[in-house]
Design a protein around this motif. Structure first.
Motif, PDB file in Angstrom:
ATOM      1  N   GLY A 160       0.797  -1.302   0.048  1.00 53.76           N
ATOM      2  CA  GLY A 160      -0.133  -0.166   0.068  1.00 53.76           C
ATOM      3  C   GLY A 160       0.844   1.066  -0.091  1.00 53.76           C
ATOM      4  N   TRP A 161       0.234   2.361   0.504  1.00 50.68           N
ATOM      5  CA  TRP A 161       1.062   3.471   0.649  1.00 50.68           C
ATOM      6  C   TRP A 161       1.399   3.950   1.978  1.00 50.68           C
ATOM      7  N   LYS A 162       2.512   4.300   2.209  1.00 49.11           N
ATOM      8  CA  LYS A 162       2.978   4.849   3.332  1.00 49.11           C
ATOM      9  C   LYS A 162       3.505   6.288   3.353  1.00 49.11           C
ATOM     10  N   PHE A 163       3.228   6.932   4.114  1.00 48.14           N
ATOM     11  CA  PHE A 163       3.368   8.403   4.165  1.00 48.14           C
ATOM     12  C   PHE A 163       4.795   8.760   4.686  1.00 48.14           C
ATOM     13  N   CYS A 164       5.543   9.845   3.910  1.00 51.98           N
ATOM     14  CA  CYS A 164       6.910   9.729   4.213  1.00 51.98           C
ATOM     15  C   CYS A 164       7.480  11.300   4.012  1.00 51.98           C
ATOM     16  N   ALA A 165       8.663  11.532   4.111  1.00 49.83           N
ATOM     17  CA  ALA A 165       9.262  12.714   3.813  1.00 49.83           C
ATOM     18  C   ALA A 165       9.184  13.296   2.491  1.00 49.83           C
ATOM     19  N   LEU A 166       8.871  14.553   2.580  1.00 51.44           N
ATOM     20  CA  LEU A 166       8.791  14.892   0.968  1.00 51.44           C
ATOM     21  C   LEU A 166      10.101  14.542   0.084  1.00 51.44           C
ATOM     22  N   GLY A 167       9.846  14.259  -1.009  1.00 50.88           N
ATOM     23  CA  GLY A 167      10.854  13.913  -1.895  1.00 50.88           C
ATOM     24  C   GLY A 167      11.334  12.364  -1.805  1.00 50.88           C
ATOM     25  N   ARG A 168      10.826  11.770  -0.879  1.00 49.75           N
ATOM     26  CA  ARG A 168      11.340  10.379  -0.775  1.00 49.75           C
ATOM     27  C   ARG A 168      10.134   9.435  -1.057  1.00 49.75           C
ATOM     28  N   GLY A 169       9.096   9.905  -1.718  1.00 45.58           N
ATOM     29  CA  GLY A 169       8.063   9.133  -2.168  1.00 45.58           C
ATOM     30  C   GLY A 169       7.956   9.068  -3.713  1.00 45.58           C
ATOM     31  N   SER A 170       6.647   8.789  -4.022  1.00 47.58           N
ATOM     32  CA  SER A 170       6.158   8.567  -5.628  1.00 47.58           C
ATOM     33  C   SER A 170       5.724   9.941  -6.202  1.00 47.58           C
ATOM     34  N   VAL A 171       5.327  10.679  -5.516  1.00 46.48           N
ATOM     35  CA  VAL A 171       4.872  12.147  -5.736  1.00 46.48           C
ATOM     36  C   VAL A 171       6.129  13.033  -6.645  1.00 46.48           C
ATOM     37  N   ARG A 186      10.569  14.507  13.851  1.00 49.09           N
ATOM     38  CA  ARG A 186      11.606  15.257  13.630  1.00 49.09           C
ATOM     39  C   ARG A 186      12.217  15.486  12.624  1.00 49.09           C
ATOM     40  N   ASP A 187      12.805  14.197  12.421  1.00 43.54           N
ATOM     41  CA  ASP A 187      13.533  13.651  11.256  1.00 43.54           C
ATOM     42  C   ASP A 187      13.024  13.908   9.867  1.00 43.54           C
ATOM     43  N   THR A 188      11.712  13.544   9.852  1.00 41.55           N
ATOM     44  CA  THR A 188      10.979  13.565   8.640  1.00 41.55           C
ATOM     45  C   THR A 188      10.609  14.980   8.260  1.00 41.55           C
ATOM     46  N   LEU A 189      10.372  15.994   9.511  1.00 41.95           N
ATOM     47  CA  LEU A 189      10.047  17.131   8.897  1.00 41.95           C
ATOM     48  C   LEU A 189      11.288  17.760   8.612  1.00 41.95           C
ATOM     49  N   GLN A 190      12.363  17.934   9.180  1.00 49.85           N
ATOM     50  CA  GLN A 190      13.770  18.214   8.915  1.00 49.85           C
ATOM     51  C   GLN A 190      14.112  17.828   7.208  1.00 49.85           C
ATOM     52  N   ARG A 191      14.035  16.447   7.118  1.00 53.00           N
ATOM     53  CA  ARG A 191      14.170  15.996   5.692  1.00 53.00           C
ATOM     54  C   ARG A 191      13.089  16.889   4.598  1.00 53.00           C
ATOM     55  N   SER A 192      11.956  16.916   4.817  1.00 52.55           N
ATOM     56  CA  SER A 192      11.086  17.606   4.056  1.00 52.55           C
ATOM     57  C   SER A 192      11.264  19.048   3.935  1.00 52.55           C
ATOM     58  N   LEU A 193      11.605  19.949   4.980  1.00 53.96           N
ATOM     59  CA  LEU A 193      12.183  21.184   5.000  1.00 53.96           C
ATOM     60  C   LEU A 193      13.417  21.342   3.908  1.00 53.96           C
ATOM     61  N   HIS A 194      14.113  20.506   4.036  1.00 61.05           N
ATOM     62  CA  HIS A 194      15.500  20.610   3.253  1.00 61.05           C
ATOM     63  C   HIS A 194      15.240  20.344   1.847  1.00 61.05           C
ATOM     64  N   PHE A 195      14.240  19.400   1.750  1.00 61.80           N
ATOM     65  CA  PHE A 195      13.914  19.205   0.266  1.00 61.80           C
ATOM     66  C   PHE A 195      13.132  20.279  -0.424  1.00 61.80           C
ATOM     67  N   VAL A 196      12.186  21.004   0.392  1.00 61.71           N
ATOM     68  CA  VAL A 196      11.584  22.414  -0.100  1.00 61.71           C
ATOM     69  C   VAL A 196      12.556  23.302  -0.418  1.00 61.71           C
ATOM     70  N   THR A 197      13.391  23.496   0.575  1.00 58.55           N
ATOM     71  CA  THR A 197      14.505  24.465   0.393  1.00 58.55           C
ATOM     72  C   THR A 197      15.418  24.249  -0.931  1.00 58.55           C
ATOM     73  N   MET A 198      15.761  23.073  -1.212  1.00 60.10           N
ATOM     74  CA  MET A 198      16.317  22.753  -2.443  1.00 60.10           C
ATOM     75  C   MET A 198      15.746  22.839  -3.672  1.00 60.10           C
ATOM     76  N   LEU A 199      14.342  22.536  -3.685  1.00 59.05           N
ATOM     77  CA  LEU A 199      13.514  22.755  -4.990  1.00 59.05           C
ATOM     78  C   LEU A 199      13.586  24.229  -5.057  1.00 59.05           C
ATOM     79  N   GLY A 200      13.415  25.100  -3.862  1.00 56.86           N
ATOM     80  CA  GLY A 200      13.747  26.577  -4.376  1.00 56.86           C
ATOM     81  C   GLY A 200      14.739  27.017  -4.768  1.00 56.86           C
ATOM     82  N   THR A 201      15.793  26.478  -4.287  1.00 56.31           N
ATOM     83  CA  THR A 201      17.307  27.045  -4.822  1.00 56.31           C
ATOM     84  C   THR A 201      17.437  26.494  -6.307  1.00 56.31           C
TER      85      THR A 201
END
Length: 220
Positions: free
Chosen positions: A140-151, A195-210
């Motif tokens: 099935g689907w498992k929610f994860c940090a942004l950038g670590r999944g299929s979206v 905390r780890d999932t949120l930090q990874r997600s924030l880093h991913f969004v920051t990298m997208l913006g850059t």
């Protein structure tokens, strides 16, 4: 700017009263956006009546009602961006907009549609966006940090208006086993995983913006 989610079926018998209470709460905390689902397509007229009844309260509080696309089920009023845009145009108020949930597009379509494909037809009606990701597995689907999944967020981020308010949404306690409707696990998620999932997600969004020069998007 702040956004608060308080979902309900806008076609329900007590929807006007329930939505009015949510508007009062949102105004009390200084939110600019109040997010909710709409309801089933078969109850389109009832949904419209609820929105029309509460619209004066939204205008007085200067709050935008952000109608969100669902992540599960079927037969929803907002099953595609084209139908969303048409509904918003009919109302014709800046206090009614769409909350485009990128992860929901992927799961509601059973992986047939990526959010970048969906949002194009309704980009002018989107006032807010939710960012969440899922890993697609046999179980099935498992929610994860942004950038670590299929979206596919690379294409999605490139399309989003630079001034659009976005929120990171990571429902780690929810499960989508066999891609069925979501269920809440009995045990809480470990704080270190959160905390780890949120930090990874924030880093991913920051990298997208850059990478895509879209750094003016706000991730909260």
């Amino acid at each position: 700017m702040k956004a608060v989610s308080a979902h309900l079926d806008l076609s329900g018998p007590d929807a006007v009263d329930a939505l009015s209470r949510r508007v009062t709460f949102a105004a009390g905390i200084g939110a600019s956006f109040l997010t909710t689902n709409a309801g089933p397509m078969k109850n389109r007229e009832g949904i419209r009546r609820t929105i029309d009844a509460v619209l004066p309260r939204l205008e007085q509080a200067d709050i935008a009602l952000a109608l969100e696309n669902p992540g599960h089920g079927k037969g929803d009023l907002f099953d595609s961006a084209r139908s969303w845009a048409s509904f918003i145009r009919e109302i014709g108020s800046r206090h009614i907009c769409l909350n485009h949930d990128a992860g929901n597009v992927f799961t509601y379509s059973q992986e047939a549609t990526q959010p970048a494909e969906d949002i194009t037809a309704a980009i002018h009606a989107v006032g807010h966006a939710h960012l969440k990701d899922v890993v697609s597995r046999d179980a099935g689907w498992k929610f994860c940090a942004l950038g670590r999944g299929s979206v596919d967020y690379q294409k999605y981020w490139a399309i989003l208006p630079s001034a659009l308010l976005v929120s990171i949404e990571i429902p780690l306690r929810l499960e989508r086993l066999q891609r069925r409707d979501r269920q809440r696990r009995n045990t809480p998620v470990d704080i270190n995983e959160i905390r780890d999932t949120l930090q990874r997600s924030l880093h991913f969004v920051t990298m997208l913006g850059t990478t895509l020069d879209s750094g003016s998007n706000d991730a909260i």
